[in-house]
Scaffold this active site. Structure first.
Site, mmCIF file in Angstrom:
data_model
loop_
_atom_site.group_PDB
_atom_site.id
_atom_site.type_symbol
_atom_site.label_atom_id
_atom_site.label_comp_id
_atom_site.label_asym_id
_atom_site.label_seq_id
_atom_site.Cartn_x
_atom_site.Cartn_y
_atom_site.Cartn_z
ATOM 1 N N ASP A 143 -7.696 -7.866 -5.555
ATOM 2 C CA ASP A 143 -7.602 -6.451 -5.207
ATOM 3 C C ASP A 143 -7.884 -5.661 -6.479
ATOM 4 O O ASP A 143 -7.007 -5.518 -7.332
ATOM 5 C CB ASP A 143 -6.196 -6.149 -4.678
ATOM 6 C CG ASP A 143 -5.988 -4.680 -4.326
ATOM 7 O OD1 ASP A 143 -6.887 -3.864 -4.619
ATOM 8 O OD2 ASP A 143 -4.930 -4.362 -3.764
ATOM 9 N N ASP A 182 0.842 -1.187 0.000
ATOM 10 C CA ASP A 182 0.000 0.000 0.000
ATOM 11 C C ASP A 182 0.888 1.253 0.000
ATOM 12 O O ASP A 182 1.854 1.341 -0.741
ATOM 13 C CB ASP A 182 -0.954 -0.075 1.199
ATOM 14 C CG ASP A 182 -2.036 0.987 1.197
ATOM 15 O OD1 ASP A 182 -2.941 0.888 0.345
ATOM 16 O OD2 ASP A 182 -1.972 1.904 2.019
ATOM 17 N N HIS A 211 -6.100 -7.003 -0.749
ATOM 18 C CA HIS A 211 -5.128 -5.914 -0.713
ATOM 19 C C HIS A 211 -4.082 -6.052 0.383
ATOM 20 O O HIS A 211 -2.912 -5.750 0.173
ATOM 21 C CB HIS A 211 -5.884 -4.591 -0.526
ATOM 22 C CG HIS A 211 -5.013 -3.384 -0.521
ATOM 23 N ND1 HIS A 211 -4.367 -2.927 -1.656
ATOM 24 C CD2 HIS A 211 -4.662 -2.530 0.476
ATOM 25 C CE1 HIS A 211 -3.676 -1.845 -1.363
ATOM 26 N NE2 HIS A 211 -3.834 -1.585 -0.078
#
Length: 313
Positions: free
Chosen positions: A262, A131, A289
């Site tokens: 994701d 991320d 994710h």
């Protein structure tokens, strides 16, 4: 280190800055799951919490939103027997200070990461991230490539993502004034969006979920969780600066572990394989994710193999 002027972020997340007394640990921390020794690094804007376990080549873990070092607990417990595992919590997250007046923009976090790396004089680093940990770590790394030996990346980006409709829509919706209200008053990111981002939401049990909710008990402490989605599009120029210097890291041995359920980051994967000439790719068809949290101990084998095969010279 690359820097850019930080645009104004609404200051409506107001309230007194809360911080832990030195060497204390909140009662909500699951000490069985997270048995590590806490340390703090003093920054100009507050104290940043981190853990530093084991000895050897360095694995430096950088988290995303709304996470903290807890997400890497399985990897740290295993690899601290062979490596020096360092995982930090950005200001505004985890066990770090959360002053409400700070911008919490990704370039702010990257500058603090640089202070941390240089303050501890870390070298020969394997970066491990997902991320927002990607652009935060790589912004420093492209300007200081001599300190980075390897990269382990999951579901991330370090480039302008406005051409990807799903990502752009997410940024506009959650980064809006309405999204800010939801993050501030309902703790939207850890309460709802974290679980929704899993390939299988049942993998985030209530006990573990509580460890992601507890760092944000008040509206004043949730600002960072809203700034990040707004920055996906709002800080496109800064992201483009990182991408423009990608050549400084292109030959670093890289392990890409991608959760394919994701919808935001799966389309971004080809950009990573294009850049890193010495890469190994592992795709996880049933993972979303938050790869380190959702796949957990299943990542140990692939990462151990990569570290063994791609030992720094």
């Amino acid at each position: 280190m690359m820097t850019s002027e930080e645009p104004t972020v609404p200051a409506e997340f107001s309230g007194p800055a809360l911080s832990m007394p030195a060497l204390s640990m909140p009662a909500w921390v699951d000490r069985e799951a997270y048995p590590f020794t806490s340390k703090w690094f003093d920054l100009p804007d507050g104290r940043m919490h981190y853990i530093d376990e084991g000895e050897g080549d360095i694995l430096l873990f950088a988290h995303g939103n709304p996470s903290w070092s807890f997400e890497y607990r399985h990897l740290i417990r295993h690899f601290s027997s062979t490596h020096r595992c360092i995982a930090l919590d950005y200001l505004g997250f985890g066990l770090s200070d959360k002053p409400p007046h700070l911008s919490y923009l990704p370039q702010f976090h990257s500058a603090n990461l640089g202070r941390f790396i240089e303050g501890l004089d870390l070298k020969n680093i394997t970066l491990v991230f997902q991320d927002w940990g990607g652009p935060i770590a790589l912004s420093y790394a492209v300007a200081n490539p001599s300190r980075v030996s390897r990269i382990i990346a999951s579901n991330s980006w370090f480039f302008d993502v406005r051409e990807y409709p799903a990502v752009r829509r997410f940024s506009h919706i959650i980064g809006s004034a309405f999204g800010r209200m939801l993050c501030k008053h309902l703790n939207l990111f850890p309460r709802v969006l974290l679980k929704a981002s899993f390939g299988d939401s049942s993998r985030l049990g209530p006990e573990v979920h509580a460890q992601y909710l507890a760092p944000f008990p008040t509206a004043a402490e949730r600002k960072g969780t809203w700034v990040f989605p707004r920055a996906i599009v709002g800080e496109s120029s800064w992201l483009a600066e990182i991408w423009a210097r990608r050549h400084t890291l292109k030959d670093r041995p890289t392990l890409l572990i991608w959760g394919m359920k994701d919808p935001g980051c799966t389309p971004l994967l080809p950009r990573w394989t294009e850049v890193f000439t010495d890469h190994r790719l592992i795709t996880l068809d049933d993972v979303g994710h938050n790869v380190a949290e959702e796949a957990g101990r299943h990542l140990i084998g692939p990462i151990a193999s990569f570290l063994s095969d791609r030992s720094p010279s």
